[in-house]
Design an enzyme around this catalytic site. Structure first.
Site, short mmCIF file in Angstrom:
data_model
loop_
_atom_site.label_atom_id
_atom_site.label_comp_id
_atom_site.label_asym_id
_atom_site.label_seq_id
_atom_site.Cartn_x
_atom_site.Cartn_y
_atom_site.Cartn_z
N LYS A 13 -23.71 -36.51 -7.25
CA LYS A 13 -24.42 -35.52 -6.44
C LYS A 13 -25.93 -35.75 -6.47
O LYS A 13 -26.63 -35.34 -5.55
CB LYS A 13 -24.08 -34.13 -6.93
CG LYS A 13 -22.57 -33.86 -6.97
CD LYS A 13 -22.13 -32.85 -6.02
CE LYS A 13 -20.65 -32.55 -5.91
NZ LYS A 13 -19.67 -33.18 -6.77
C1 LIG Z 1 -18.38 -33.35 -6.36
C2 LIG Z 1 -17.60 -34.40 -7.05
C3 LIG Z 1 -16.49 -35.00 -6.43
C4 LIG Z 1 -15.98 -34.56 -5.08
O1 LIG Z 1 -16.86 -34.85 -4.03
P1 LIG Z 1 -16.67 -34.11 -2.62
O2 LIG Z 1 -17.85 -34.54 -1.82
O3 LIG Z 1 -16.72 -32.64 -2.92
O4 LIG Z 1 -15.38 -34.53 -2.06
C5 LIG Z 1 -15.85 -36.02 -7.12
N1 LIG Z 1 -16.26 -36.40 -8.35
C6 LIG Z 1 -17.32 -35.83 -8.96
C7 LIG Z 1 -17.70 -36.31 -10.32
C8 LIG Z 1 -18.03 -34.83 -8.34
O5 LIG Z 1 -19.08 -34.28 -8.95
#
Ligand SMILES: *Cc1c(COP(=O)(O)O)cnc(C)c1O
Length: 496
Positions: free
Chosen positions: A114
């Protein structure tokens, strides 16, 4: 360059600039913002990007979608966001095993992917406030299943004219994630646990966003709402960049030639990350299949196999908590591209009313052309972590393991030998107890001892932001009922 404007997936509310879309987050009709046309990533354009740094690639790609931002503005912001100091291990390096090209997206300040979006998004919002002549303070509400919350807090901390309130499900995040959020620094931040799961937190935030009364109280006090969740367009565009960048890197390493198609596999929750890859494809990046990898909350797997989305099922808490989601908000954007605004509206109305909808056969066919759905059980997650470590000495986290399992399964089933760019979404140390328990029965109770034990066993070092958590003091330890979320927001804004 062609100007791109933004419209709602549900068809109401007119067209706005990307700055307005980023500032606003959600459309007034409850839909999500989408560009009214898609830019083209031509082969010549990809060739041009090859010689560039990650920040330059990011500014270039983002400028195609954010046409009311200048290239110079974007470059300035990207150079700060994607600096070597912020991303010590590189922005999106690729590690190869089998036909997987594992795209490590977790070298940022909070050790999860993120950061790739949330280090740049506050800068985009800050410019959007200027561009739209806004004089009120942006109050950002975030519902998190763990990683978004911390990454948003870190991205927005101490940014002028912005405050951020994060809600997380009290038992739905890992112990390390909880400590990361509870110890957050900054003078414009608030973190609150709610009694409920992630969907409760997300629904609660959506409800506050659409509550006219609360909005008017806030407005009188000099605030307006904005979102940092992956429904915000400002989150999605930066995610397109690393798929394009990975393609350039594979060209550089000579593994593919310009125009060759690759596959992409993404461990998926809210459908944001994989949708960014699909956007890249729709803009011309040579991608064949998109493998959507879920854990046992496999509502998306079923949807991609049957055309019926049905959230009426038991919510399960897993060792990949950032994917414990039964309403994948960004799927609405895919529906919009495949079915148009009118049908999307009716699907979303059915989802709100009955918790389920089925797409029309022609829509389903279109989606199946690009998407493959797979899922991974808890046992398979552990087994994959163990196998990849024992075979290659390479450590992956619990989310990445879900992706790796589904990517390998796809390759074995189909015999497709194309490279699969597989998103690695978190540092294994962020989920140290579960990663460790996949490798050995001796797992210390204390989370920081688990980090040390994982380090000793794998002979790798824990990232500094996680190792230093140990000494930090808790600042936020409130837990409220989900009905009390509005009050919590007003309290933080100093109104109640
Ligand atoms: C947020 C997240 C996901 C999922 O991503 P999306 O964009 O919500 O599909 C997968 N793995 C980790 C470690 C995350 O923080």
């Amino acid at each position: 360059m062609k100007e791109i404007k933004y419209v709602s997936t549900r068809g109401e509310g007119g067209k706005v600039t990307s700055a307005q879309a980023i500032k606003q987050g959600l459309c007034s009709d409850g839909g999500l913002f989408m560009p009214d046309s898609l830019p083209l990533l031509t082969p010549e354009y990809l060739e041009k990007l090859r010689g560039m740094s990650y920040a330059e690639r990011a500014a270039n790609v983002m400028s195609l979608y954010l046409t009311d931002y200048t290239y110079e503005e974007l470059l300035e912001d990207c150079e700060k966001a994607y600096s070597a100091e912020k991303f010590k291990g590189g922005c999106a390096p690729i590690k190869a095993t089998e036909n997987l090209r594992i795209l490590e997206l977790w070298h940022g300040p909070t050790c999860a992917f993120k950061d790739m979006a949330l280090q740049i998004m506050p800068r985009l919002l800050s410019r959007a406030l200027d561009k739209t002549g806004e004089d009120k303070t942006a109050l950002i509400l975030v519902a998190t299943s763990g990683d978004t919350g911390k990454a948003a807090l870190e991205g927005y901390r101490d940014v002028d004219k912005i405050k951020i309130q994060v809600f997380y499900p009290v038992d739905g995040v890992s112990r390390i994630q909880k400590k990361q959020m509870q110890t957050q620094g900054g003078n414009n931040v608030c973190v609150t646990a709610i009694k409920g799961n992630f969907d409760d937190a997300q629904s609660g935030v959506k409800k506050i966003f659409s509550d006219k009364e609360t909005a008017s109280v806030l407005e009188k006090n000099g605030y307006f709402f904005s979102s940092a969740n992956s429904i915000n367009w400002g989150r999605l565009v930066p995610q397109v960049v690393y798929y394009v960048s990975a393609y350039c890197d594979l060209l550089d390493s000579g593994e593919i030639s310009l125009g060759d198609k690759v596959n992409v596999c993404v461990p998926t929750g809210n459908f944001g990350n994989i949708f960014a890859a699909y956007l890249a494809k729709r803009s011309g990046l040579p991608i064949d299949k998109l493998i959507c990898a879920s854990n046992v909350n496999n509502v998306l797997t079923d949807f991609l196999n049957t055309g019926v989305y049905d959230r009426n099922r038991t919510f399960r808490t897993t060792m990949s908590p950032s994917m414990d989601i039964l309403i994948s908000s960004n799927l609405e954007r895919l529906l919009y591209l495949a079915a148009g605004a009118e049908k999307t509206s009716s699907y979303m109305a059915a989802l709100a009313k009955d918790g389920k909808y089925g797409v029309d056969p022609d829509v389903f066919e279109k989606i199946k052309e690009s998407f493959i759905g797979g899922f991974c059980t808890e046992e398979e997650t552990s087994k994959t972590i163990r196998e990849i470590f024992e075979k290659y000495g390479y450590l992956i986290d619990t989310h990445t393991a879900v992706g790796v399992k589904c990517a390998r399964e796809y390759a074995a089933k189909t015999g497709d030998t194309r490279p699969i760019i597989t998103a690695s979404t978190a540092s294994p140390y962020k989920f140290a107890p579960d990663v460790l328990s996949s490798l050995t029965p001796d797992v210390p109770e204390d989370e920081f001892e688990a980090i040390d034990a994982l380090s000793a066993l794998s002979k790798t070092e824990a990232p500094a932001p996680l190792a230093s958590l140990r000494e930090k003091t808790v600042r936020f330890d409130r837990t409220v009922e989900k009905e009390e979320m509005t009050r919590e927001v007003l309290r933080f804004a100093g109104i109640e």
